[in-house]
Design a protein around this motif. Structure first.
Motif, PDB file in Angstrom:
ATOM      1  N   ILE A  34       0.868  -1.175   0.000  1.00 53.45           N
ATOM      2  CA  ILE A  34       0.000   0.000   0.000  1.00 53.45           C
ATOM      3  C   ILE A  34       0.906   1.226   0.000  1.00 53.45           C
ATOM      4  O   ILE A  34       1.871   1.303   0.772  1.00 53.45           O
ATOM      5  N   PHE A  35       0.599   2.177  -0.874  1.00 50.69           N
ATOM      6  CA  PHE A  35       1.347   3.423  -0.989  1.00 50.69           C
ATOM      7  C   PHE A  35       0.418   4.596  -0.688  1.00 50.69           C
ATOM      8  O   PHE A  35      -0.794   4.517  -0.902  1.00 50.69           O
ATOM      9  N   ALA A  36       1.001   5.691  -0.201  1.00 49.85           N
ATOM     10  CA  ALA A  36       0.216   6.879   0.136  1.00 49.85           C
ATOM     11  C   ALA A  36       0.975   8.130  -0.289  1.00 49.85           C
ATOM     12  O   ALA A  36       2.217   8.159  -0.259  1.00 49.85           O
ATOM     13  N   THR A  37       0.240   9.162  -0.665  1.00 50.65           N
ATOM     14  CA  THR A  37       0.876  10.432  -0.984  1.00 50.65           C
ATOM     15  C   THR A  37       1.457  11.042   0.294  1.00 50.65           C
ATOM     16  O   THR A  37       1.140  10.636   1.410  1.00 50.65           O
ATOM     17  N   LYS A  38       2.306  12.041   0.108  1.00 58.71           N
ATOM     18  CA  LYS A  38       3.164  12.513   1.197  1.00 58.71           C
ATOM     19  C   LYS A  38       2.408  13.118   2.370  1.00 58.71           C
ATOM     20  O   LYS A  38       2.857  13.037   3.512  1.00 58.71           O
ATOM     21  N   GLY A  39       1.247  13.714   2.141  1.00 63.24           N
ATOM     22  CA  GLY A  39       0.545  14.381   3.228  1.00 63.24           C
ATOM     23  C   GLY A  39      -0.215  13.460   4.161  1.00 63.24           C
ATOM     24  O   GLY A  39      -0.730  13.898   5.196  1.00 63.24           O
ATOM     25  N   ILE A  40      -0.293  12.175   3.826  1.00 63.72           N
ATOM     26  CA  ILE A  40      -1.012  11.202   4.647  1.00 63.72           C
ATOM     27  C   ILE A  40      -0.070  10.673   5.736  1.00 63.72           C
ATOM     28  O   ILE A  40       1.076  10.350   5.470  1.00 63.72           O
ATOM     29  N   GLU A  41      -0.577  10.582   6.966  1.00 62.19           N
ATOM     30  CA  GLU A  41       0.218  10.027   8.067  1.00 62.19           C
ATOM     31  C   GLU A  41      -0.010   8.522   8.151  1.00 62.19           C
ATOM     32  O   GLU A  41      -1.138   8.066   8.321  1.00 62.19           O
ATOM     33  N   VAL A  42       1.067   7.766   8.016  1.00 63.22           N
ATOM     34  CA  VAL A  42       0.990   6.308   8.098  1.00 63.22           C
ATOM     35  C   VAL A  42       1.222   5.907   9.558  1.00 63.22           C
ATOM     36  O   VAL A  42       2.296   6.135  10.113  1.00 63.22           O
ATOM     37  N   LEU A  43       0.217   5.293  10.174  1.00 61.23           N
ATOM     38  CA  LEU A  43       0.303   4.913  11.581  1.00 61.23           C
ATOM     39  C   LEU A  43       0.798   3.485  11.771  1.00 61.23           C
ATOM     40  O   LEU A  43       1.237   3.116  12.858  1.00 61.23           O
ATOM     41  N   GLY A  44       0.738   2.686  10.723  1.00 63.61           N
ATOM     42  CA  GLY A  44       1.214   1.308  10.780  1.00 63.61           C
ATOM     43  C   GLY A  44       0.754   0.569   9.547  1.00 63.61           C
ATOM     44  O   GLY A  44      -0.309   0.869   9.000  1.00 63.61           O
ATOM     45  N   CYS A  45       1.568  -0.404   9.109  1.00 66.46           N
ATOM     46  CA  CYS A  45       1.220  -1.153   7.907  1.00 66.46           C
ATOM     47  C   CYS A  45       1.969  -2.473   7.896  1.00 66.46           C
ATOM     48  O   CYS A  45       3.174  -2.515   8.168  1.00 66.46           O
ATOM     49  N   GLY A  46       1.259  -3.561   7.556  1.00 67.48           N
ATOM     50  CA  GLY A  46       1.903  -4.852   7.424  1.00 67.48           C
ATOM     51  C   GLY A  46       0.888  -5.974   7.365  1.00 67.48           C
ATOM     52  O   GLY A  46      -0.324  -5.742   7.313  1.00 67.48           O
ATOM     53  N   VAL A  47       1.380  -7.188   7.373  1.00 63.22           N
ATOM     54  CA  VAL A  47       0.518  -8.367   7.364  1.00 63.22           C
ATOM     55  C   VAL A  47      -0.047  -8.556   8.768  1.00 63.22           C
ATOM     56  O   VAL A  47       0.714  -8.647   9.739  1.00 63.22           O
ATOM     57  N   PRO A  48      -1.372  -8.624   8.915  1.00 61.65           N
ATOM     58  CA  PRO A  48      -2.001  -8.647  10.247  1.00 61.65           C
ATOM     59  C   PRO A  48      -1.983 -10.029  10.885  1.00 61.65           C
ATOM     60  O   PRO A  48      -3.029 -10.621  11.173  1.00 61.65           O
ATOM     61  N   VAL A  49      -0.804 -10.522  11.169  1.00 60.36           N
ATOM     62  CA  VAL A  49      -0.688 -11.895  11.677  1.00 60.36           C
ATOM     63  C   VAL A  49      -1.215 -12.043  13.102  1.00 60.36           C
ATOM     64  O   VAL A  49      -1.661 -13.122  13.492  1.00 60.36           O
ATOM     65  N   ASP A  50      -1.170 -10.976  13.911  1.00 54.73           N
ATOM     66  CA  ASP A  50      -1.623 -11.064  15.298  1.00 54.73           C
ATOM     67  C   ASP A  50      -2.915 -10.299  15.540  1.00 54.73           C
ATOM     68  O   ASP A  50      -3.269 -10.023  16.691  1.00 54.73           O
ATOM     69  N   GLN A  51      -3.627  -9.955  14.480  1.00 56.61           N
ATOM     70  CA  GLN A  51      -4.902  -9.262  14.626  1.00 56.61           C
ATOM     71  C   GLN A  51      -5.916 -10.201  15.273  1.00 56.61           C
ATOM     72  O   GLN A  51      -6.061 -11.354  14.868  1.00 56.61           O
ATOM     73  N   PRO A  52      -6.622  -9.757  16.313  1.00 55.47           N
ATOM     74  CA  PRO A  52      -7.635 -10.618  16.922  1.00 55.47           C
ATOM     75  C   PRO A  52      -8.640 -11.115  15.885  1.00 55.47           C
ATOM     76  O   PRO A  52      -9.098 -10.347  15.031  1.00 55.47           O
TER      77      PRO A  52
END
Length: 248
Positions: A205-223
């Motif tokens: 996933i890519f985002a333009t520069k003004g967007i704040e990325v809070l976290g990104c990855g494969v959700p292996v431990d997501q409930p």
């Protein structure tokens, strides 16, 4: 591992959203597991690659969306595979499916695109599945950047199956112009292919520069997500990102 923040709209009109990118291999695997994975990620937007494209493809995609408490925004066969799902937080301004030039002997490729609003935040969205052939893939990377700019919005995201690694020419071309969300704020795990032996990252996933990325990855431990479901759902791992979109 800390969980990604939940979606919300801030008092200043900015929006925190969750975006999932997922190659679902035409729903040829365990669709119940697929729906459970998507539901557990609680996304506002889902960028789908290899959506059903043939007999009753609209019904199949709608059934998946319904099982995950989402709706179909655009795409599918009309974009040669990419599709976008969303929840009811999203207000859709417009959408467009784009077919890319066909190279004889290779698969047709396309983009699913939309402009949506969450609260006071306006966002361009593009879903892609790029070519297996190196030169065609590089050209498609340029078309992706052009199409993202042509959406005419300040903030935009693009995601999908790039068929390229971060060291590749096309991946690097995109990362030079956009934020690679995993590299910006790594979370979860990195590798997206193959689920039986994950060893490379070809989905992003890519985002333009003004967007704040809070976290990104494969959700292996997501409930709610199990390794069994991740491996049964399709032949790729999903990528989940939490993003803060400024008010427009």
């Amino acid at each position: 591992m800390a969980l990604l923040p939940d979606s919300r709209t801030e008092p200043d009109g900015s929006a925190l959203i969750r975006v999932l990118s997922y190659n679902i291999r035409s729903m040829r695997d365990d669709t119940d597991a697929l729906a459970r994975v998507i539901t557990a990620c609680d996304p506002d937007l889902v960028l789908i690659q290899e959506a059903p494209r043939f007999f009753r493809w609209r019904k199949k995609l709608a059934r998946l969306a319904r099982a995950a408490n989402l709706v179909v925004l655009t795409g599918g066969a009309t974009a040669a595979g990419p599709a976008i799902l969303c929840n009811l937080r999203a207000t859709v301004e417009r959408s467009e499916d784009v077919l890319l030039p066909l190279t004889p002997g290779l698969h047709r490729r396309g983009f699913a695109t939309a402009v949506v609003r969450f609260g006071g935040a306006r966002l361009g969205v593009l879903c892609c599945h790029l070519s297996l052939q190196q030169d065609e893939r590089y050209e498609q990377g340029g078309m992706l950047l052009d199409r993202l700019a042509a959406l005419g919005v300040e903030h935009a995201i693009a995601g999908g199956d790039l068929n390229d690694r971060p060291t590749g020419r096309t991946f690097s071309r995109l990362a030079d112009s956009l934020q690679d969300c995993w590299a910006t704020a790594p979370w979860g795990s990195e590798y997206t292919w193959t689920p039986s032996d994950p060893y490379q990252r070809i989905d992003a996933i890519f985002a333009t520069k003004g967007i704040e990325v809070l976290g990104c990855g494969v959700p292996v431990d997501q409930p709610g997500i199990t390794q069994t479901d991740l491996r049964a759902a399709t032949d790729h791992f999903p990528v989940l990102a939490a993003l803060r979109i400024p008010a427009s």
